[in-house]
Motif scaffolding. Structure first.
Motif, short mmCIF file in Angstrom:
data_model
loop_
_atom_site.label_atom_id
_atom_site.label_comp_id
_atom_site.label_asym_id
_atom_site.label_seq_id
_atom_site.Cartn_x
_atom_site.Cartn_y
_atom_site.Cartn_z
N GLU A 1 10.65 3.83 -6.64
CA GLU A 1 10.71 2.37 -6.72
C GLU A 1 12.14 1.87 -6.84
OE1 GLU A 1 7.52 2.80 -9.80
OE2 GLU A 1 7.04 0.77 -9.07
N ARG B 1 4.01 5.79 -5.53
CA ARG B 1 3.93 5.84 -6.99
C ARG B 1 2.96 6.93 -7.45
NH1 ARG B 1 2.43 0.78 -7.86
NH2 ARG B 1 4.57 0.03 -7.83
N ARG B 2 1.82 7.03 -6.78
CA ARG B 2 0.86 8.06 -7.16
C ARG B 2 1.42 9.46 -6.91
NH1 ARG B 2 -2.71 4.41 -4.59
NH2 ARG B 2 -2.77 5.68 -2.70
N GLU C 1 0.83 -1.20 0.00
CA GLU C 1 0.00 0.00 0.00
C GLU C 1 0.87 1.26 0.00
OE1 GLU C 1 -3.11 2.39 2.90
OE2 GLU C 1 -2.78 0.25 3.22
N ALA D 1 2.34 1.84 -3.42
CA ALA D 1 1.33 2.37 -4.34
C ALA D 1 1.10 3.86 -4.10
CB ALA D 1 0.03 1.59 -4.16
N ARG D 2 1.05 4.28 -2.84
CA ARG D 2 0.89 5.71 -2.55
C ARG D 2 2.08 6.52 -3.06
NH1 ARG D 2 -0.13 7.04 3.51
NH2 ARG D 2 -0.07 9.15 2.61
#
Length: 199
Positions: free
Chosen positions: A105, A94-95, A88, A91-92
């Protein structure tokens, strides 16, 4: 764990102030600057990006803060295995970074490849000291109580240092280099450091 005088454990109510502290403390951090090389992206994304680490520590670890809010340390106790909520959090990040920036990453992949996840340890995610108070011993004051607990409980500690100055502080506290530096492509090194508990 008891805390030293002048240090308390942060709560969710401290989130906004801690977010401002992290952004102020990391404005000259070489790894943060490498992740967001464009000045406009850096200004836009640094606070939300560091906020991911803050939210992980507030929900799954601990954040110790100096009274007055001039410094804070973000910790996770890892029993063995990856950090909680890693997917999670990635993913945050990356946004926040945007679809064309894969540098967060890259940092995660390269640092994760050398992180000793197979051993239980206390993991210092981040430590932040407001620029006006750096060099006054606040970092040591925050870290030392956790290391005393590690010594008492026989638990190692781990971190990644992002500057030569911070390496010297961590060496004084008993950390040693754990292999070669993490080398970001055309970027600054990060030094993985490990501390065995003291008898």
């Amino acid at each position: 764990m008891g805390l030293s005088a002048g240090i308390r454990q942060a709560t969710a109510g401290d989130r906004a102030a801690l977010g401002r502290l992290l952004e102020e403390a990391f404005v000259d951090d070489p790894v943060s600057r490498w992740i967001f090389p464009d000045p406009a992206d850096f200004s836009r994304a640094l606070g939300p990006f560091l906020g991911v680490f803050l939210d992980v520590a507030l929900s799954a670890g601990r954040v110790d803060v100096v009274e007055g809010g001039a410094a804070a340390a973000l910790w996770l106790d890892l029993p063995g295995g990856g950090p909680p909520g890693a997917a999670e959090a990635v993913a945050r990040m990356r946004r926040i970074a945007g679809p064309d920036n894969d540098r967060p990453e890259q940092v995660g992949r390269l640092a994760g490849a050398v992180h000793p996840y197979d051993r239980a340890h206390a993991y210092l995610l981040l430590i932040a000291v407001t620029p006006q108070r750096q060099g006054q011993g606040l970092g040591t004051a925050l870290i030392a109580p956790v290391l005393r607990r590690c010594d008492r409980d026989g638990v190692p500690a781990y971190l990644e240092a992002s500057s030569a100055r911070s390496c010297r502080l961590y060496e004084r506290l008993g950390f040693a280099f754990a292999g070669d530096p993490v080398r970001l492509p055309d970027g600054p090194p990060m030094w993985p450091m490990w501390r065995e508990p003291r008898a």
